[in-house]
Design a protein around this motif. Sequence first.
Motif, PDB file in Angstrom:
ATOM      1  N   TYR A  37       0.842  -1.193   0.000  1.00 13.89           N
ATOM      2  CA  TYR A  37       0.000   0.000   0.000  1.00 13.89           C
ATOM      3  C   TYR A  37       0.882   1.250   0.000  1.00 13.89           C
ATOM      4  O   TYR A  37       1.836   1.351   0.770  1.00 13.89           O
ATOM      5  N   THR A  38       0.534   2.180  -0.882  1.00 15.70           N
ATOM      6  CA  THR A  38       1.261   3.443  -0.992  1.00 15.70           C
ATOM      7  C   THR A  38       0.329   4.592  -0.638  1.00 15.70           C
ATOM      8  O   THR A  38      -0.800   4.654  -1.119  1.00 15.70           O
ATOM      9  N   ALA A  39       0.795   5.491   0.209  1.00 15.21           N
ATOM     10  CA  ALA A  39       0.020   6.663   0.627  1.00 15.21           C
ATOM     11  C   ALA A  39       0.555   7.902  -0.068  1.00 15.21           C
ATOM     12  O   ALA A  39       1.776   8.070  -0.215  1.00 15.21           O
ATOM     13  N   ARG A  40      -0.367   8.760  -0.502  1.00 17.11           N
ATOM     14  CA  ARG A  40      -0.012  10.035  -1.117  1.00 17.11           C
ATOM     15  C   ARG A  40      -0.858  11.135  -0.481  1.00 17.11           C
ATOM     16  O   ARG A  40      -2.060  10.973  -0.323  1.00 17.11           O
ATOM     17  N   GLN A  48      -6.667  22.750   3.187  1.00 16.75           N
ATOM     18  CA  GLN A  48      -7.319  21.581   2.622  1.00 16.75           C
ATOM     19  C   GLN A  48      -6.267  20.506   2.346  1.00 16.75           C
ATOM     20  O   GLN A  48      -5.096  20.797   2.133  1.00 16.75           O
ATOM     21  N   GLN A  49      -6.722  19.268   2.337  1.00 19.09           N
ATOM     22  CA  GLN A  49      -5.805  18.185   2.021  1.00 19.09           C
ATOM     23  C   GLN A  49      -6.533  17.054   1.319  1.00 19.09           C
ATOM     24  O   GLN A  49      -7.750  16.901   1.451  1.00 19.09           O
ATOM     25  N   GLU A  50      -5.777  16.307   0.555  1.00 17.51           N
ATOM     26  CA  GLU A  50      -6.266  15.098  -0.092  1.00 17.51           C
ATOM     27  C   GLU A  50      -5.287  13.973   0.209  1.00 17.51           C
ATOM     28  O   GLU A  50      -4.072  14.154   0.118  1.00 17.51           O
ATOM     29  N   ILE A  51      -5.824  12.821   0.554  1.00 18.33           N
ATOM     30  CA  ILE A  51      -5.012  11.651   0.871  1.00 18.33           C
ATOM     31  C   ILE A  51      -5.543  10.465   0.072  1.00 18.33           C
ATOM     32  O   ILE A  51      -6.747  10.199   0.068  1.00 18.33           O
ATOM     33  N   THR A  52      -4.651   9.779  -0.595  1.00 15.43           N
ATOM     34  CA  THR A  52      -4.998   8.573  -1.344  1.00 15.43           C
ATOM     35  C   THR A  52      -4.085   7.448  -0.897  1.00 15.43           C
ATOM     36  O   THR A  52      -2.863   7.620  -0.838  1.00 15.43           O
ATOM     37  N   ILE A  53      -4.668   6.304  -0.562  1.00 19.30           N
ATOM     38  CA  ILE A  53      -3.900   5.110  -0.237  1.00 19.30           C
ATOM     39  C   ILE A  53      -4.391   3.992  -1.139  1.00 19.30           C
ATOM     40  O   ILE A  53      -5.588   3.690  -1.180  1.00 19.30           O
ATOM     41  N   LEU A 234       0.665  23.657  -8.003  1.00 18.92           N
ATOM     42  CA  LEU A 234       0.099  22.648  -7.115  1.00 18.92           C
ATOM     43  C   LEU A 234       1.113  22.240  -6.051  1.00 18.92           C
ATOM     44  O   LEU A 234       2.322  22.215  -6.304  1.00 18.92           O
ATOM     45  N   PRO A 235       0.638  21.922  -4.843  1.00 17.47           N
ATOM     46  CA  PRO A 235       1.567  21.500  -3.779  1.00 17.47           C
ATOM     47  C   PRO A 235       2.201  20.163  -4.111  1.00 17.47           C
ATOM     48  O   PRO A 235       1.633  19.344  -4.832  1.00 17.47           O
ATOM     49  N   GLU A 236       3.398  19.955  -3.568  1.00 25.50           N
ATOM     50  CA  GLU A 236       4.088  18.688  -3.790  1.00 25.50           C
ATOM     51  C   GLU A 236       3.355  17.552  -3.088  1.00 25.50           C
ATOM     52  O   GLU A 236       2.613  17.761  -2.128  1.00 25.50           O
ATOM     53  N   VAL A 237       3.587  16.348  -3.599  1.00 28.80           N
ATOM     54  CA  VAL A 237       2.940  15.164  -3.043  1.00 28.80           C
ATOM     55  C   VAL A 237       3.887  14.483  -2.063  1.00 28.80           C
ATOM     56  O   VAL A 237       5.033  14.178  -2.410  1.00 28.80           O
ATOM     57  N   ASN A 238       3.418  14.267  -0.840  1.00 27.48           N
ATOM     58  CA  ASN A 238       4.158  13.457   0.126  1.00 27.48           C
ATOM     59  C   ASN A 238       3.809  11.995  -0.133  1.00 27.48           C
ATOM     60  O   ASN A 238       2.625  11.617  -0.069  1.00 27.48           O
ATOM     61  N   THR A 239       4.784  11.169  -0.425  1.00 27.29           N
ATOM     62  CA  THR A 239       4.550   9.773  -0.793  1.00 27.29           C
ATOM     63  C   THR A 239       5.365   8.851   0.108  1.00 27.29           C
ATOM     64  O   THR A 239       6.543   9.102   0.352  1.00 27.29           O
ATOM     65  N   ALA A 254      -5.404   6.387   6.606  1.00 24.01           N
ATOM     66  CA  ALA A 254      -5.831   7.611   5.925  1.00 24.01           C
ATOM     67  C   ALA A 254      -6.440   8.595   6.912  1.00 24.01           C
ATOM     68  O   ALA A 254      -6.148   9.802   6.884  1.00 24.01           O
ATOM     69  N   PHE A 255      -7.285   8.104   7.829  1.00 27.05           N
ATOM     70  CA  PHE A 255      -7.899   8.993   8.812  1.00 27.05           C
ATOM     71  C   PHE A 255      -6.869   9.477   9.832  1.00 27.05           C
ATOM     72  O   PHE A 255      -6.953  10.617  10.306  1.00 27.05           O
ATOM     73  N   ALA A 256      -5.896   8.645  10.165  1.00 23.91           N
ATOM     74  CA  ALA A 256      -4.868   9.065  11.108  1.00 23.91           C
ATOM     75  C   ALA A 256      -4.031  10.202  10.525  1.00 23.91           C
ATOM     76  O   ALA A 256      -3.702  11.162  11.220  1.00 23.91           O
ATOM     77  N   VAL A 257      -3.715  10.117   9.231  1.00 22.44           N
ATOM     78  CA  VAL A 257      -2.955  11.178   8.581  1.00 22.44           C
ATOM     79  C   VAL A 257      -3.801  12.448   8.463  1.00 22.44           C
ATOM     80  O   VAL A 257      -3.334  13.561   8.724  1.00 22.44           O
TER      81      VAL A 257
END
Length: 294
Positions: A37-40, A48-53, A234-239, A254-257
């Motif tokens: 699993y990879t988180a971005r 605002q934030q967006e998180i994808t796992i 656009l902001p950089e992606v933390n991966t 995802a919720f913890a982040v």
Amino acid sequence: MTEFHLDSIESSSSFVTTPQEKPHWWSDDGNGWQDSYTARQRIFANGQQEITISKEKHFIGREMLPLPVSKRGTSEKRERNEADAGRRAKKNVRLCCKEINADRLVTLTYRENMTDRDRALKDFKAFVRRVGKVKDFHYVAVIEQQERGAIHFHVAVHGRQSYTLLRSIWQSIVGLGQTGQQMGQANVRDPHKFGFGRNGAHKLAAYIAKYVAKEMDCRDINQKRYFRSRGIVLPEVNTWRISSTDMLGAVQTAFAVAAEFGLDGVQTWCNNALQTVWLATAPRSGPPVNLCPF
């Protein structure tokens, strides 16, 4: 803005900080395709934030030879490539809207059944140029064609707008009809008009992005799907990779982040078949709420 404390989250969620090493859950010798699993995460200027796992395959071993690339427009997978391009454009529109903190939607329409894309784009460029002479005008715009062929524009902007100014500029560009009637109209709506509520500005981004994915008969392969003003970065992606081995762990991570910046106006999307969870939040309006429903 609250700083992203990666160390504290890693300790509570068992993140993998050294993806180049073989994780303990790999059962083979570490060569070949591996699932993990990879988180971005993207954090926007206003909080605002967006998180994808998502579960992805990573190749460990010798580098593979690149696949041949077809000339633009000649690929046998044209339909699939167009669908992929539509999804990328939809994502870019959503991200750009969040970066400029778009909270108003301007719709530019024609009284007549306008089907000439070139003329419509010429009118829109003139509109943007003339508005830009009066005020700073950052925007993300999508062109839409209805089933009857009529073209109009959806323009996401930030802050209160002078409806009289926008309408007068658009109408002066479109001109009058044969009997002297105005042939253009401009409407401005805020998130409350969409039922999104006080923290719903980030939902406006998803609302306008849906128009990008629509099929447009007037669009050729080299025609743009959307337009935006200059200077939107656009902001950089933390991966990073995470040690979760199932979807429940991915959702909890995802919720913890997300809780690091708060869960105001949270939107979620989860697909077990695709092994993907997506989470988006509005700007935080108070103390962070560290709650996960799973």
